[in-house]
Design an enzyme around this catalytic site. Structure first.
Site, PDB file in Angstrom:
ATOM      1  N   LYS A 200       0.879  -1.179   0.000  1.00 23.28           N
ATOM      2  CA  LYS A 200       0.000   0.000   0.000  1.00 23.28           C
ATOM      3  C   LYS A 200       0.909   1.219   0.000  1.00 23.28           C
ATOM      4  O   LYS A 200       0.865   2.070   0.888  1.00 23.28           O
ATOM      5  CB  LYS A 200      -0.924  -0.067   1.237  1.00 23.28           C
ATOM      6  CG  LYS A 200      -2.031   0.969   1.264  1.00 23.28           C
ATOM      7  CD  LYS A 200      -3.130   0.711   0.257  1.00 23.28           C
ATOM      8  CE  LYS A 200      -4.138   1.857   0.277  1.00 23.28           C
ATOM      9  NZ  LYS A 200      -5.100   1.786  -0.854  1.00 23.28           N
ATOM     10  N   ASP A 233      -5.519  -3.147  -2.301  1.00 25.35           N
ATOM     11  CA  ASP A 233      -6.949  -3.100  -2.635  1.00 25.35           C
ATOM     12  C   ASP A 233      -7.180  -3.605  -4.063  1.00 25.35           C
ATOM     13  O   ASP A 233      -8.115  -4.378  -4.329  1.00 25.35           O
ATOM     14  CB  ASP A 233      -7.532  -1.690  -2.426  1.00 25.35           C
ATOM     15  CG  ASP A 233      -6.685  -0.583  -3.050  1.00 25.35           C
ATOM     16  OD1 ASP A 233      -5.543  -0.848  -3.498  1.00 25.35           O
ATOM     17  OD2 ASP A 233      -7.168   0.569  -3.092  1.00 25.35           O
ATOM     18  N   ASP A 257      -2.452 -12.127   5.375  1.00 21.96           N
ATOM     19  CA  ASP A 257      -3.503 -12.802   6.145  1.00 21.96           C
ATOM     20  C   ASP A 257      -4.820 -12.699   5.383  1.00 21.96           C
ATOM     21  O   ASP A 257      -5.539 -13.680   5.194  1.00 21.96           O
ATOM     22  CB  ASP A 257      -3.628 -12.138   7.523  1.00 21.96           C
ATOM     23  CG  ASP A 257      -4.731 -12.767   8.353  1.00 21.96           C
ATOM     24  OD1 ASP A 257      -4.828 -14.009   8.365  1.00 21.96           O
ATOM     25  OD2 ASP A 257      -5.505 -12.011   8.981  1.00 21.96           O
TER      26      ASP A 257
HETATM   27  C1  IPM Z   1      -3.823 -17.253  10.025  1.00 25.80           C
HETATM   28  C2  IPM Z   1      -4.749 -16.891  11.148  1.00 25.80           C
HETATM   29  C3  IPM Z   1      -3.933 -16.241  12.249  1.00 25.80           C
HETATM   30  C4  IPM Z   1      -3.310 -14.980  11.674  1.00 25.80           C
HETATM   31  C5  IPM Z   1      -4.707 -15.922  13.537  1.00 25.80           C
HETATM   32  C6  IPM Z   1      -5.415 -17.137  14.077  1.00 25.80           C
HETATM   33  C7  IPM Z   1      -3.849 -15.307  14.585  1.00 25.80           C
HETATM   34  O1  IPM Z   1      -5.761 -16.075  10.684  1.00 25.80           O
HETATM   35  O2  IPM Z   1      -2.918 -18.073  10.243  1.00 25.80           O
HETATM   36  O3  IPM Z   1      -4.000 -16.732   8.923  1.00 25.80           O
HETATM   37  O4  IPM Z   1      -3.944 -13.926  11.647  1.00 25.80           O
HETATM   38  O5  IPM Z   1      -2.186 -15.056  11.212  1.00 25.80           O
HETATM   39 MG    MG Z   2      -5.761 -15.740   8.597  1.00 23.79          MG
END
Ligand code: IPM
Ligand code: MG
Length: 372
Positions: A200, A233, A257
């Protein structure tokens, strides 16, 4: 008599909660069967993690589990969490209290999440049939120990006017960006040679640095690869518009994530997706220490019923063989056996779309039967 096995795999098994133990049992059967074919022996011990560890030891990641992991060359992880522990405060939730400290303790800085949709399962994708007719094959490389997840300060305080103020800090250093870029380069060289770095940089300082360091690293070390940059995005949009425009996606912790969940859902079933989290340290085989886990979660509704899809756990075990033990042939053999089993109609309920389905154990047997 001499030992026919020339390699012994010493890893810690952390089955966790929900469907974790039953899909882990299948992965172990598949690993043992692969060991007979590829001359390796398995030396593993199983330890509590997540909700079951909270119940048995008062902590989602007990010291005994952490010690066992420290003495191993890799961690094969199941899944953690479930309704029983849902009312705990966020910091004590099994997912967060087990996974984040494990990542930090073993400096698991690179998370590889392959998004694969086999063409024979393309109906499972929520995307249009013409978009995914040939399946999907994208690898998300996510930085895993930096960024806003771990940056300091991180706090919640009460201000003088009585309001509360919460702070998270997004931090990246050159070295953190460089080392995860190296992982993406290695992966891209084994694939179609394309990296899209997602950031970003129109808003965030960390992203400006990210973009520059990634570009410099590629120019210096892998000028033959095709590098592009995309704002996050736009990347979220492009992934649903045409996922196969991507080959390797390289991105920071929080963007990864989010995008990796998006990638998972467009690939149909969470029950199919494996992941590898590679560490900064080498294990006794001279390979990266790593944690290998399926993406799907604990599926409490079907736990203990022999219905869960074991493929993601089995494929995670294959990634462990490849990355932490250097057993590329064995990893390929397992991956091809999973593909063949699916192609020949062995489908658990989550992917059978109302057609005939097999149980967890039957799926395991179907995979083992197709090992070369
Ligand atoms: C992942 C999960 C984890 C993260 C959580 C459970 C802390 O969503 O492994 O993607 O955010 O990394
Ligand atoms: Mg995750």
């Amino acid at each position: 008599m001499s030992d026919p096995h020339n390699k012994e795999l010493n890893f810690a098994t952390l089955p966790g909660d929900g469907i974790g133990p039953e899909v882990m049992a299948i992965a172990m059967d598949v690993l043992r069967a692969a060991g007979e074919r590829h001359q390796f022996a398995i030396n593993t011990s199983s330890h509590d993690v997540g909700g079951i560890a909270i119940d048995n030891h008062g902590s989602a990641l007990p010291d005994s589990t952490l010690d066992a992991c420290s003495n191993a060359d890799a961690i094969l992880f199941g899944s953690v969490g479930g309704p029983k522990w849902e009312n705990l405060p966020p910091k004590e939730q099994p997912e967060r209290a087990a996974l984040l400290p494990l990542r930090k303790a073993f400096r698991l800085y690179a998370n590889l999440r392959p998004g694969n949709l086999y063409p024979e399962l393309s109906d499972l994708s929520p995307l249009r049939p013409q978009t995914v007719a040939n399946g999907i094959d994208v690898l998300c490389v996510r930085e895993l120990t930096g960024g806003v997840y771990f940056g300091q300060p991180k706090s919640t305080t009460t201000l003088e006017d009585g309001q509360e103020e919460a702070i998270d800090t997004m931090v990246y250093r050159t070295s953190e960006i460089e080392r995860v870029t190296e992982v993406a380069i290695t992966a891209a060289k084994l694939r179609s040679g394309k990296i899209c770095s997602v950031d970003k940089a129109n808003v965030l300082e960390t992203s400006v640095l990210w973009r520059r360091v990634v570009a410099e690293k590629l120019a210096a070390e892998a000028p033959e690869l095709e590098l592009s940059h995309m704002y996050v995005d736009n990347a979220a949009m492009q992934l649903v518009r045409d996922p196969n425009q991507f080959d390797v996606i390289l991105t920071e912790n929080m963007f990864g994530d989010i995008l990796s969940d998006e990638l998972a859902v467009i690939c149909g079933s969470l029950g199919m997706l494996a992941s590898a989290s590679l560490g900064a340290d080498q294990n006794s085989h001279g390979q990266p220490f790593g944690l290998y886990e399926p993406a799907g979660g604990t599926a409490p509704d079907i736990a203990g019923k022999n219905l869960a899809n074991p493929c993601a756990q089995v494929l995670s075990a294959a990634l462990m063989l490849r990355y932490s033990f250097g057993l590329e042939d064995a990893a390929n053999n397992i991956e091809n056996a999973v593909k063949a089993a699916i192609r020949e109609g062995a489908l658990t309920g989550d992917v059978a779309q109302g057609g005939p389905s097999v149980s967890t154990t039957e799926m395991g047997a179907a995979i083992i039967a197709r090992l070369n």
